[in-house]
Structures are given as structure tokens and as C-alpha cells.
Write a protein that holds these residues in place. Structure first.
Motif, mmCIF file in Angstrom:
data_model
loop_
_atom_site.group_PDB
_atom_site.id
_atom_site.type_symbol
_atom_site.label_atom_id
_atom_site.label_comp_id
_atom_site.label_asym_id
_atom_site.label_seq_id
_atom_site.Cartn_x
_atom_site.Cartn_y
_atom_site.Cartn_z
ATOM 1 N N ASP A 127 0.828 -1.204 0.000
ATOM 2 C CA ASP A 127 0.000 0.000 0.000
ATOM 3 C C ASP A 127 0.868 1.262 0.000
ATOM 4 O OD1 ASP A 127 -2.600 1.415 0.286
ATOM 5 O OD2 ASP A 127 -1.755 1.971 2.228
ATOM 6 N N GLY A 128 1.947 1.237 0.774
ATOM 7 C CA GLY A 128 2.827 2.397 0.809
ATOM 8 C C GLY A 128 3.526 2.629 -0.527
ATOM 9 N N LYS A 129 4.009 1.538 -1.154
ATOM 10 C CA LYS A 129 4.692 1.673 -2.449
ATOM 11 C C LYS A 129 3.734 2.189 -3.522
ATOM 12 C CE LYS A 129 8.125 -1.970 -1.687
ATOM 13 N NZ LYS A 129 8.623 -3.291 -2.131
ATOM 14 N N ILE A 130 2.511 1.656 -3.554
ATOM 15 C CA ILE A 130 1.534 2.101 -4.561
ATOM 16 C C ILE A 130 1.177 3.563 -4.354
ATOM 17 C CG2 ILE A 130 -0.830 1.764 -5.382
ATOM 18 C CD1 ILE A 130 -0.498 -1.224 -4.686
ATOM 19 N N ALA A 131 1.006 3.971 -3.083
ATOM 20 C CA ALA A 131 0.674 5.372 -2.807
ATOM 21 C C ALA A 131 1.799 6.298 -3.262
ATOM 22 C CB ALA A 131 0.408 5.553 -1.309
ATOM 23 N N ASP A 132 3.061 5.889 -3.069
ATOM 24 C CA ASP A 132 4.200 6.711 -3.505
ATOM 25 C C ASP A 132 4.215 6.864 -5.020
ATOM 26 O OD1 ASP A 132 4.983 6.968 -0.890
ATOM 27 O OD2 ASP A 132 6.447 5.332 -0.965
ATOM 28 N N ILE A 133 3.948 5.764 -5.742
ATOM 29 C CA ILE A 133 3.966 5.836 -7.209
ATOM 30 C C ILE A 133 2.815 6.698 -7.720
ATOM 31 C CG2 ILE A 133 3.724 4.486 -9.329
ATOM 32 C CD1 ILE A 133 5.144 2.198 -7.949
ATOM 33 N N LEU A 134 1.645 6.564 -7.137
ATOM 34 C CA LEU A 134 0.507 7.386 -7.570
ATOM 35 C C LEU A 134 0.772 8.866 -7.304
ATOM 36 C CD1 LEU A 134 -2.492 5.166 -6.354
ATOM 37 C CD2 LEU A 134 -1.690 5.491 -8.696
ATOM 38 N N ARG A 135 1.447 9.151 -6.191
ATOM 39 C CA ARG A 135 1.805 10.545 -5.897
ATOM 40 C C ARG A 135 2.820 11.054 -6.917
ATOM 41 N NH1 ARG A 135 3.829 9.624 -1.407
ATOM 42 N NH2 ARG A 135 1.831 9.400 -0.309
ATOM 43 N N ALA A 136 3.783 10.203 -7.277
ATOM 44 C CA ALA A 136 4.776 10.593 -8.276
ATOM 45 C C ALA A 136 4.123 10.811 -9.644
ATOM 46 C CB ALA A 136 5.862 9.523 -8.371
ATOM 47 N N LEU A 137 3.132 10.000 -9.982
ATOM 48 C CA LEU A 137 2.423 10.173 -11.252
ATOM 49 C C LEU A 137 1.677 11.510 -11.274
ATOM 50 C CD1 LEU A 137 0.993 6.574 -11.825
ATOM 51 C CD2 LEU A 137 2.736 7.723 -13.190
ATOM 52 N N SER A 138 1.046 11.845 -10.165
ATOM 53 C CA SER A 138 0.320 13.118 -10.097
ATOM 54 C C SER A 138 1.268 14.301 -10.294
ATOM 55 C CB SER A 138 -0.394 13.220 -8.748
ATOM 56 O OG SER A 138 -1.053 14.470 -8.637
ATOM 57 N N ASN A 139 2.413 14.258 -9.617
ATOM 58 C CA ASN A 139 3.384 15.350 -9.764
ATOM 59 C C ASN A 139 3.972 15.377 -11.171
ATOM 60 O OD1 ASN A 139 2.990 16.030 -7.061
ATOM 61 N ND2 ASN A 139 4.634 14.674 -6.355
ATOM 62 N N GLY A 140 4.199 14.178 -11.750
ATOM 63 C CA GLY A 140 4.785 14.118 -13.089
ATOM 64 C C GLY A 140 3.881 14.727 -14.145
ATOM 65 N N PHE A 141 2.592 14.443 -14.073
ATOM 66 C CA PHE A 141 1.680 15.018 -15.060
ATOM 67 C C PHE A 141 1.512 16.527 -14.859
ATOM 68 C CE2 PHE A 141 0.231 10.605 -15.722
ATOM 69 C CZ PHE A 141 0.231 10.605 -17.100
ATOM 70 N N GLN A 142 1.641 17.005 -13.616
ATOM 71 C CA GLN A 142 1.603 18.450 -13.387
ATOM 72 C C GLN A 142 2.816 19.131 -14.008
ATOM 73 O OE1 GLN A 142 1.150 19.087 -9.177
ATOM 74 N NE2 GLN A 142 -0.921 18.203 -9.109
#
Length: 258
Positions: free
Chosen positions: A15-30
């Protein structure tokens, strides 16, 4: 994450790893919106795509771990809802990535087409300005000849296609007729087999009848032979009727004057 730790350490870690990747995806698209260079934007999209692949793999592991953990129905429903939430968020980033990739590709095509068209127009204008009327007419005639040749080639291709289609249709028709003959022959064979089977049964019944008659005749012959033997051995036996030709000789008669 604390509640997941109480259920399974592996679930909490995933859960922690998936949350980190989803956060990175959000920042990357911004950040992607602020990048103007197409090459840098393309590399950024590739990095985000790799992160999405990794996130998908982790979600699959999360789902497998849910199936391995034994818990009550409420906890199972909570874990399933959490997984669906992860999948939904990842799918939103996948759709966003497709949109950015499509826009980037369209810009590249527009740039290429615009350059080619501009070059072609400039070249045609340059050629036309340097040609005389006779040269323009000759050039037009050449273009018409090229067009006629292209049309003739197209006609030839169409004619060849029609011929191939006709040959194929004839071959299919011949194969269909051959299949019909084979089916008719199979029907004839089947009928012959049924007729032969019926004939074999009749012959079998006739042979069985003949065997019964022969057995009966053999019994009669054996009986007659047995009677003959008994009569020969014991001719005075009155329980067996005399057989003509096998009766004992009659006693000689004496005359009275003898």
C-alpha cells in the motif's frame, strides 16, 4: 496504513509503495504541462509510462495478498474497495497519458505535413515561373501520360483480380461438385452395408435352422441305430417292436403225420 499493518505487513508495504507511485504520477503530469520541448515531453511520458507499469504490477501483488489473508467479511470488503480505488486512480493516469501522447503525435504530424507542403508549393512555384508556355504544355502532357499509365495499370490489376476471382469461383464449384459426389458415394456405401448386414443376418438364421434340422436327423439316426443294436443283441425283447428285415426267424412247423 496502520490498520493494514494489523492485518498484514506485506499489505501495508505494498500500500505504501503504490501510494508513492501514484503521488509521483500526479506530480509528473503536473510538470508535463510546463514542459514546452517535445523531446523532453516525450521522455517525461516514457518515465510516467514505466511508473504506471510498476504500479500495475504492485496492484496485482496487492490483490494476490488479499486472497491469501484470512479475515472477516468487513475487512475483506475494505481491502477490495481500496484495491478498486487504486485501479481507478491508475486508469485515470493511463487515460491522461494517452491524451498527452495523442496531442504530441498530432503536433509532430502537423509540423511534418506543413514543412512538406510548403516545400512542394515553393518548388512548384519556382518551376512554373522558370518554364515557357511550351514547356508548361509539355509538362502537362507528361502528367496526363503518367495519369493514363496509372489508369491502365489499375485496369490491368482489376482485370487480373477478376480473372483470379473467376478461377477461384470455378475451383470452388469443382470442389463442391466433388464433395457432392463423395457424399453420394458414401450414401451408396452406407446402403450397401445395411443391405449386406441384413443378408448376413438372414443367412445366419438359415444356417441356424439347417443346423437344428441336421441335429434332429442325427438324433433320429442314432435312435434307429440304437434300436437295431438292441434287437440284434436281444432279439426276444418284446418291449421294442420288430423292425422289418430284423425280426428273428419263425419256428419251423411240423406236420401232423410227422
Amino acid at each position: 496504513m496502520g490498520s493494514l499493518s494489523a492485518i498484514s505487513e506485506e499489505l501495508a508495504d505494498l500500500d505504501g509503495k503504490i501510494a508513492d507511485i501514484l503521488r509521483a504520477l500526479s506530480n509528473g503530469f503536473q510538470k508535463l504541462d510546463k514542459i514546452k520541448d517535445s523531446n523532453r515531453r516525450s521522455r517525461q511520458l516514457e518515465d510516467l509510462t514505466e511508473k504506471m507499469r510498476e504500479c500495475k504490477s504492485l496492484i496485482k501483488e496487492f490483490d494476490r495478498e488479499i486472497k491469501n489473508v484470512e479475515c472477516n467479511p468487513d475487512t475483506t470488503k475494505m481491502l477490495s474497495d481500496k484495491k478498486q480505488s487504486m485501479i481507478k486512480e491508475l486508469n485515470s493516469y493511463v487515460a491522461l497519458k494517452k491524451q498527452y501522447a495523442s496531442n504530441l503525435e498530432n503536433k509532430r504530424l502537423d509540423l511534418f505535413d506543413g514543412t512538406a507542403e510548403g516545400f512542394a508549393e515553393d518548388n512548384n512555384a519556382l518551376l512554373a515561373s522558370t518554364m515557357t508556355n511550351q514547356q508548361l504544355m509539355d509538362r502537362g502532357n507528361e502528367m496526363m501520360d503518367d495519369t493514363d499509365q496509372a489508369i491502365e495499370r489499375s485496369k490491368k490489376v482489376v482485370h487480373e483480380t477478376i480473372n483470379v476471382g473467376t478461377e477461384t469461383a470455378a475451383a470452388l464449384k469443382a470442389q463442391t461438385e466433388q464433395m457432392s459426389k463423395i457424399v453420394n458415394e458414401l450414401d451408396s456405401i452406407h446402403f450397401s452395408l445395411k443391405k449386406a448386414s441384413k443378408l448376413v443376418k438372414e443367412i445366419g438364421r438359415q444356417v441356424a435352422t439347417d443346423r437344428c434340422i441336421m441335429a434332429f436327423l442325427v438324433l433320429i439316426v442314432i435312435g434307429v441305430i440304437a434300436i437295431i443294436i438292441v434287437k440284434i443283441v436281444n432279439p426276444n425283447n418284446t418291449s421294442i417292436p420288430d423292425i422289418p428285415g430284423l425280426a428273428p426267424p419263425a419256428p419251423s412247423r411240423r406236420l401232423l403225420w410227422e
